[in-house]
Design an enzyme around this catalytic site. Structure first.
Site, PDB file in Angstrom:
ATOM      1  N   HIS A 125      48.682  92.193 -19.034  1.00 47.94           N
ATOM      2  CA  HIS A 125      48.155  92.361 -17.667  1.00 47.94           C
ATOM      3  C   HIS A 125      48.320  93.788 -17.129  1.00 47.94           C
ATOM      4  O   HIS A 125      47.801  94.097 -16.057  1.00 47.94           O
ATOM      5  CB  HIS A 125      48.835  91.391 -16.701  1.00 47.94           C
ATOM      6  CG  HIS A 125      48.523  89.958 -16.960  1.00 47.94           C
ATOM      7  ND1 HIS A 125      47.237  89.494 -17.108  1.00 47.94           N
ATOM      8  CD2 HIS A 125      49.342  88.875 -17.101  1.00 47.94           C
ATOM      9  CE1 HIS A 125      47.268  88.178 -17.332  1.00 47.94           C
ATOM     10  NE2 HIS A 125      48.533  87.788 -17.344  1.00 47.94           N
ATOM     11  N   ASP A 162      46.338  83.924 -25.079  1.00 46.14           N
ATOM     12  CA  ASP A 162      47.100  83.576 -23.875  1.00 46.14           C
ATOM     13  C   ASP A 162      46.186  82.823 -22.905  1.00 46.14           C
ATOM     14  O   ASP A 162      44.977  83.057 -22.856  1.00 46.14           O
ATOM     15  CB  ASP A 162      47.611  84.861 -23.223  1.00 46.14           C
ATOM     16  CG  ASP A 162      48.647  84.631 -22.134  1.00 46.14           C
ATOM     17  OD1 ASP A 162      49.834  84.855 -22.399  1.00 46.14           O
ATOM     18  OD2 ASP A 162      48.256  84.244 -21.014  1.00 46.14           O
TER      19      ASP A 162
END
Length: 311
Positions: A125, A162
């Site tokens: 991220h 993910d």
């Protein structure tokens, strides 16, 4: 040949506030799982500190300095509502970067067949100029750029399973024609990116969103029908995995219904791709996964498959 496991005790020193899902116990659960005698054959290595030059391929110096300066002497410093730093976070973040770069070095040198990097904080991220989503630096993107610039590769694949979209990986690699990035992820869900129309500056990004509540059938269709054929056609010289285990049906932060066995299936399929394209060269690094039992079981199976395929 064998499988390398990169880790370091410094990753236990990145301590989030009580109740935070990205906790020290994640690494301890993985360590306990990999202490099983079936993993005695792992080539266990200490993750080195990552070099700032490697980080600067993905993040401007001002961003690196901002992270360094926010590290507190005691307690916690809040970077955003989800992301904090503690006194040990800087070295932990450097170990995460250094571990995945060292794993790339070892695999490309032929020292090991493949590798898993069990470090934290995670990275997918972290955008070029913005730490977020539990992540400080974009570990997997840094590894891809390291493979290109240090080893002279021309085609690297980054595959992300993910449950959350790897917005940071996408941001860092948006203009990088030598890396194909592909992701399956739940949508809508944090961070809100990852729509199918987000394709990168060179059409080198493939996003396959999945609806909440979907499980094995949708996952296998996404990977066998869209992601793996697209990547295989490009014939990467190295395959990198953002290995998040939070698509597991037990995970508290999302709503996909994958099982532990599904992570074994997807690991085999990615290894099939690597066998066909690049002699099985795979480096996998830990991203999410917040139910400790599911995380331990899923990482255990993931590493068991890597060992089987790398033998």
């Amino acid at each position: 040949m064998t499988t390398a496991l990169f880790s370091h005790p410094d990753c236990l020193q990145h301590v989030n506030p009580p109740g935070h899902p990205e906790q020290v116990a994640r690494i301890k659960a993985i360590e306990a799982a990999l202490a099983n005698p079936i993993f005695d054959g792992l080539d266990r290595r200490a993750a080195p500190l990552g070099a700032e030059d490697a980080i600067r391929r993905a993040h401007p110096k001002a961003q690196i300095d901002a992270i360094r300066e926010v590290i507190p002497d005691t307690g916690w410093a809040r970077i955003d509502p989800d992301t904090t730093a503690s006194p040990g976070s800087w070295n932990a973040a450097l170990r995460a970067v250094g571990g995945v770069c060292a794993a790339v070095d070892a695999v490309l040198a032929g020292e090991v067949a493949n590798a898993f990097v069990a470090t934290r904080p995670p990275g997918h991220h972290a955008e070029r100029a913005n730490a977020m989503g539990f992540c400080l630096f974009s570990n997997i993107a840094i590894a891809a750029l390291h493979a290109l610039e240090t080893h002279g590769l021309n085609r690297v694949a980054v595959l992300d399973f993910d449950v959350h979209h790897g917005n940071g990986t996408q941001d860092v690699l948006w203009n990088e024609s030598r890396v194909h990035f592909a992701s399956s992820h739940q949508m809508p869900l944090f961070p809100g990116t990852g729509a199918a129309h987000e394709k990168g500056a060179y059409l080198q990004i493939r996003n396959v969103p999945l609806r909440a509540g979907t499980g094995r059938e949708a996952m296998q269709a996404a990977w066998e029908g869209e992601i793996l054929p697209w990547v295989k056609e490009w014939t990467p010289e190295l395959v990198l995995i953002s290995a998040g285990f939070d698509a597991h049906r037990a995970d508290p932060l999302a709503g996909l219904h994958w099982t532990t066995e599904d992570f074994g299936w997807i690991t085999h399929r990615i290894c099939d791709l690597a066998d066909d394209c690049c002699g099985g060269k795979v480096v996998s690094t830990l991203e999410g996964g917040y139910d400790l039992e599911a995380l331990a079981d899923s990482v255990g199976l993931h590493v068991e498959v890597l060992m089987e395929r790398g033998a």
